[in-house]
Design an enzyme around this catalytic site. Structure first.
Site, PDB file in Angstrom:
ATOM      1  N   ASP A  81      45.314  46.091  63.329  1.00  0.00           N
ATOM      2  CA  ASP A  81      44.261  45.182  63.790  1.00  0.00           C
ATOM      3  C   ASP A  81      44.344  45.118  65.309  1.00  0.00           C
ATOM      4  O   ASP A  81      45.095  45.886  65.940  1.00  0.00           O
ATOM      5  CB  ASP A  81      44.347  43.813  63.085  1.00  0.00           C
ATOM      6  CG  ASP A  81      45.533  42.967  63.540  1.00  0.00           C
ATOM      7  OD1 ASP A  81      46.340  43.449  64.377  1.00  0.00           O
ATOM      8  OD2 ASP A  81      45.663  41.823  63.074  1.00  0.00           O
ATOM      9  N   HIS A  82      43.598  44.202  65.912  1.00  0.00           N
ATOM     10  CA  HIS A  82      43.562  44.114  67.378  1.00  0.00           C
ATOM     11  C   HIS A  82      44.933  43.806  67.973  1.00  0.00           C
ATOM     12  O   HIS A  82      45.226  44.193  69.096  1.00  0.00           O
ATOM     13  CB  HIS A  82      42.543  43.046  67.810  1.00  0.00           C
ATOM     14  CG  HIS A  82      42.781  41.720  67.167  1.00  0.00           C
ATOM     15  ND1 HIS A  82      42.463  41.484  65.843  1.00  0.00           N
ATOM     16  CD2 HIS A  82      43.341  40.577  67.638  1.00  0.00           C
ATOM     17  CE1 HIS A  82      42.800  40.245  65.538  1.00  0.00           C
ATOM     18  NE2 HIS A  82      43.336  39.674  66.605  1.00  0.00           N
ATOM     19  N   CYS A  93      50.172  44.857  62.700  1.00  0.00           N
ATOM     20  CA  CYS A  93      49.415  43.666  63.093  1.00  0.00           C
ATOM     21  C   CYS A  93      50.325  42.841  63.992  1.00  0.00           C
ATOM     22  O   CYS A  93      51.360  43.345  64.450  1.00  0.00           O
ATOM     23  CB  CYS A  93      48.898  42.892  61.875  1.00  0.00           C
ATOM     24  SG  CYS A  93      50.159  42.137  60.829  1.00  0.00           S
ATOM     25  N   THR A 150      52.350  39.973  63.633  1.00  0.00           N
ATOM     26  CA  THR A 150      53.690  39.691  63.100  1.00  0.00           C
ATOM     27  C   THR A 150      54.137  40.731  62.075  1.00  0.00           C
ATOM     28  O   THR A 150      55.310  40.766  61.701  1.00  0.00           O
ATOM     29  CB  THR A 150      53.697  38.336  62.367  1.00  0.00           C
ATOM     30  OG1 THR A 150      52.717  38.403  61.314  1.00  0.00           O
ATOM     31  CG2 THR A 150      53.369  37.195  63.318  1.00  0.00           C
ATOM     32  N   GLY A 166      50.884  39.711  57.732  1.00  0.00           N
ATOM     33  CA  GLY A 166      49.596  39.870  57.040  1.00  0.00           C
ATOM     34  C   GLY A 166      49.477  41.255  56.418  1.00  0.00           C
ATOM     35  O   GLY A 166      49.109  41.392  55.242  1.00  0.00           O
ATOM     36  N   HIS A 173      67.438  52.808  50.581  1.00  0.00           N
ATOM     37  CA  HIS A 173      67.547  52.006  49.350  1.00  0.00           C
ATOM     38  C   HIS A 173      66.207  51.744  48.662  1.00  0.00           C
ATOM     39  O   HIS A 173      66.177  51.578  47.444  1.00  0.00           O
ATOM     40  CB  HIS A 173      68.206  50.646  49.663  1.00  0.00           C
ATOM     41  CG  HIS A 173      69.674  50.756  49.922  1.00  0.00           C
ATOM     42  ND1 HIS A 173      70.506  49.662  49.983  1.00  0.00           N
ATOM     43  CD2 HIS A 173      70.468  51.842  50.138  1.00  0.00           C
ATOM     44  CE1 HIS A 173      71.753  50.060  50.219  1.00  0.00           C
ATOM     45  NE2 HIS A 173      71.755  51.383  50.325  1.00  0.00           N
ATOM     46  N   HIS A 232      69.618  53.089  43.227  1.00  0.00           N
ATOM     47  CA  HIS A 232      68.397  52.568  43.854  1.00  0.00           C
ATOM     48  C   HIS A 232      67.145  53.032  43.106  1.00  0.00           C
ATOM     49  O   HIS A 232      66.145  52.319  43.059  1.00  0.00           O
ATOM     50  CB  HIS A 232      68.345  52.974  45.327  1.00  0.00           C
ATOM     51  CG  HIS A 232      69.554  52.511  46.070  1.00  0.00           C
ATOM     52  ND1 HIS A 232      69.833  51.173  46.253  1.00  0.00           N
ATOM     53  CD2 HIS A 232      70.587  53.203  46.611  1.00  0.00           C
ATOM     54  CE1 HIS A 232      70.986  51.061  46.900  1.00  0.00           C
ATOM     55  NE2 HIS A 232      71.464  52.276  47.123  1.00  0.00           N
TER      56      HIS A 232
HETATM   57  C1  RB5 Z   1      45.882  38.163  64.464  1.00  0.00           C
HETATM   58  O1  RB5 Z   1      45.719  37.142  65.391  1.00  0.00           O
HETATM   59  C2  RB5 Z   1      47.134  37.935  63.638  1.00  0.00           C
HETATM   60  O2  RB5 Z   1      46.977  36.836  62.805  1.00  0.00           O
HETATM   61  C3  RB5 Z   1      47.482  39.177  62.829  1.00  0.00           C
HETATM   62  O3  RB5 Z   1      47.642  40.254  63.684  1.00  0.00           O
HETATM   63  C4  RB5 Z   1      48.748  39.132  62.010  1.00  0.00           C
HETATM   64  O4  RB5 Z   1      49.839  38.737  62.783  1.00  0.00           O
HETATM   65  C5  RB5 Z   1      48.673  38.442  60.711  1.00  0.00           C
HETATM   66  O5  RB5 Z   1      49.621  38.365  59.958  1.00  0.00           O
END
Ligand code: RB5
Length: 150
Positions: A8-9, A65, A67, A70, A98, A133
């Site tokens: 994503d962005h 993404c 974190t 998502g 594993h 495993h």
């Molecule tokens: C986008 O702002 C952010 O929510 C997305 O990249 C991600 O971290 C979601 O889990």
């Protein structure tokens, strides 16, 4: 090996950094976007890449993404996808040894570029260990089969 890659962005800057590493590893890849800084919804890009891996149309996938959380939630909904969120090299290594992870998730807003490159190198060069495993992966497959019948 064919690799599907998406982000994503919040993952686009890191995606640009790791594409040369895939080249260095002689990994054939296809980019499924996004390719602009405009805000998008990560499930749209996670779905495409995860589905290709799930159907065997891509051997492996990479999703990025902010974190990585998502994209992990999306990817691990697809049967046969074993997505591993890795922000350091040890997890990258273990997820291959594993878990036979077939989809690498990177947290674009957390990991530094050099660590991410090393994570990618490690993830692609580490084989699955098999043995006990494999038995555990067979149990995951059995869970998927059971859920399919509900
Ligand atoms: C986008 O702002 C952010 O929510 C997305 O990249 C991600 O971290 C979601 O889990």
């Amino acid at each position: 090996m064919k690799v599907a890659i998406g982000c994503d962005h919040a993952g686009i800057a890191l995606k640009k950094e790791i594409l040369p590493v895939l080249k260095e590893l002689s990994v054939e890849w296809k980019d499924f976007g996004t390719n602009s800084e405009e805000s998008v919804d990560y499930p749209d890009f996670g779905e495409k890449v995860s589905e290709l891996v799930s159907k065997g149309e891509a051997d492996r996938g990479i999703l990025i993404c902010g974190t990585g959380i998502g994209m992990s939630i999306v990817a691990n909904k697809f049967p046969g996808v074993r997505a591993s969120l890795c922000s350091e090299v040890y997890s990258a290594k273990m997820s291959r040894l594993h878990n036979d992870a077939n989809l690498l998730i990177l947290p674009g807003r957390i990991i530094d570029q050099e660590t991410a490159k090393e994570v990618v190198r490690t993830w692609f060069s580490t084989p699955f260990e098999g043995g006990r495993h494999q038995r555990r992966l067979d149990k995951i497959k059995a869970i998927e089969e059971r859920l399919k019948c509900q």
